[in-house]
Design an enzyme around this catalytic site. Structure first.
Site, PDB file in Angstrom:
ATOM      1  N   ARG A  16      -2.185 -10.523  -3.586  1.00 29.55           N
ATOM      2  CA  ARG A  16      -3.548 -10.746  -4.051  1.00 29.55           C
ATOM      3  C   ARG A  16      -4.082 -12.098  -3.578  1.00 29.55           C
ATOM      4  NH1 ARG A  16      -2.578 -11.440 -10.613  1.00 29.55           N
ATOM      5  NH2 ARG A  16      -1.381 -13.379 -10.550  1.00 29.55           N
ATOM      6  N   SER A  43      -6.923 -10.561 -12.334  1.00 27.25           N
ATOM      7  CA  SER A  43      -5.808  -9.732 -11.881  1.00 27.25           C
ATOM      8  C   SER A  43      -5.779  -9.590 -10.367  1.00 27.25           C
ATOM      9  CB  SER A  43      -5.901  -8.340 -12.526  1.00 27.25           C
ATOM     10  OG  SER A  43      -5.760  -8.429 -13.930  1.00 27.25           O
ATOM     11  N   GLU A  64     -16.294   1.492 -12.962  1.00 26.06           N
ATOM     12  CA  GLU A  64     -15.832   1.583 -11.580  1.00 26.06           C
ATOM     13  C   GLU A  64     -16.710   2.489 -10.717  1.00 26.06           C
ATOM     14  OE1 GLU A  64     -12.330   0.587 -14.236  1.00 26.06           O
ATOM     15  OE2 GLU A  64     -13.958   2.080 -14.268  1.00 26.06           O
ATOM     16  N   PHE A  89      -8.041   3.690 -10.838  1.00 24.63           N
ATOM     17  CA  PHE A  89      -9.487   3.719 -11.027  1.00 24.63           C
ATOM     18  C   PHE A  89     -10.232   3.734  -9.697  1.00 24.63           C
ATOM     19  CE2 PHE A  89      -7.999   1.030 -14.755  1.00 24.63           C
ATOM     20  CZ  PHE A  89      -7.830   2.126 -15.591  1.00 24.63           C
ATOM     21  N   ARG A 173      -0.104  -6.007  -5.740  1.00 26.23           N
ATOM     22  CA  ARG A 173      -0.742  -7.287  -6.057  1.00 26.23           C
ATOM     23  C   ARG A 173       0.199  -8.469  -5.920  1.00 26.23           C
ATOM     24  NH1 ARG A 173      -2.509  -8.190 -11.463  1.00 26.23           N
ATOM     25  NH2 ARG A 173      -1.099  -6.539 -12.133  1.00 26.23           N
TER      26      ARG A 173
END
Length: 321
Positions: A16, A43, A64, A89, A173
């Site tokens: 990330r 996040s 979303e 999502f 991530r």
């Protein structure tokens, strides 16, 4: 051209961080680049981007589907949107918006789905996408990518800044094992042959690339020569490479952190069936839902380990005979 490491270790930088830092660098030179998130700015590691470019960063909240609509609208106005949320999502919840607002409308949208498969760990079954690539693979003209480490992730993000179309990037991530050396570059739509081999080809992507490399070393002790391919682009699949590997090895294993239904195994099997059919064994999630657990536990539970790849390779070779 690319070069792989001799020793594979986890990179201290999270994926990330690489995503955010790369977008920041690109945005400095391209004022059309915009970032969208669905209440996951922390996040996704995107706080630095939101702080540096507040007028080009949009937190769309837990909405979303609307985020994808906003991204499509920004594309229609000439912007280059990167929209992030968790993979579950970014696929299931927004499939219609990706299909109609982005792909059907010929817009220029990049969707980043993080925490794919077992990397969702403690977020559990509701947040553990084993089906995201399968959900999106049937959308016409979409490109599906799963980078294995930081180096390929950065190169892909840089390429996407100047390409046009609808792209889905499936990204862990946190800390990935470093596969590629700095300075490597990659061709979207072409697989990377990491290890040459003659007995069986193992196609892998994402976290399974490292497991495939470990499996190749184990198989070598049994005098089995395994060819390892990082098939980081799931769509369009590299049919030419699939055919070449079928001709050389005559047996396949696919390894994916995803449901074997509709995923990388399906894509490879479809390509092989059209060109040069060979025995195929699929290592992946066997039509199951996710659950809460550590990533190590989940890899064992869903049979996503080097040992599972080794067993599958031996089955594929036996079938070849």
């Amino acid at each position: 051209m690319f070069t792989i490491h001799d020793v594979f270790e986890k990179n201290p930088r999270m994926m990330r961080e690489v995503y955010c830092d790369t977008l920041l660098d690109l945005a400095i030179g391209n004022e059309d680049i915009v970032a969208l998130d669905a209440d996951l700015v922390s996040s996704s590691g995107m706080k630095p981007f939101f702080q540096r470019f507040p007028d080009r960063a949009f937190n769309c909240g837990v909405a979303e589907a609307n985020m994808i609509g906003v991204a499509a609208g920004l594309s229609a106005m000439g912007k280059v949107p990167f929209a992030h949320t968790f993979g579950c999502f970014a696929s299931r919840r927004v499939c219609d918006q990706i299909m109609i607002s982005a792909a059907y409308a010929k817009q220029n949208v990049r969707i980043v789905g993080s925490d794919p498969g077992v990397t969702a760990a403690y977020n559990g079954g509701t947040h553990m996408p084993f089906e995201d690539m399968g959900v999106l693979r049937s959308i016409p003209e979409i490109t599906l990518i799963e980078p294995a480490d930081n180096v390929i992730l950065e190169d892909i993000i840089r390429q996407l800044a100047s390409l046009y179309g609808v792209f889905y990037i499936r990204m862990a991530r946190k800390n990935a094992v470093s596969i590629y050396q700095e300075g490597s570059n990659f061709h979207i739509g072409r697989g990377n042959t990491l290890v040459d081999g003659t007995d069986v080809t193992i196609f892998a992507s994402g976290i399974m690339v490292y497991e495939a490399l470990k499996a190749a070393s184990i198989l070598q002790t049994d005098d089995i020569s395994a060819r390892i391919v990082d098939m980081f682009t799931w769509k369009p699949i590299d049919s030419e490479l699939v055919d070449n590997c079928a001709r050389i090895t005559g047996a396949f294993v696919t390894a994916e952190n995803h449901n074997i239904i509709g995923g990388l195994g399906s894509a490879i099997a479809e390509a092989s069936a059209k060109i040069r059919p060979v025995p195929i064994e699929m290592v992946g999630v066997k039509d199951r839902f996710g659950q809460v657990g550590t990533e190590d536990f989940l890899r064992e539970e869903y049979e996503l380990t080097a040992a599972d790849i080794v067993a599958a390779a031996k089955r594929a070779i036996e079938r070849k005979g």
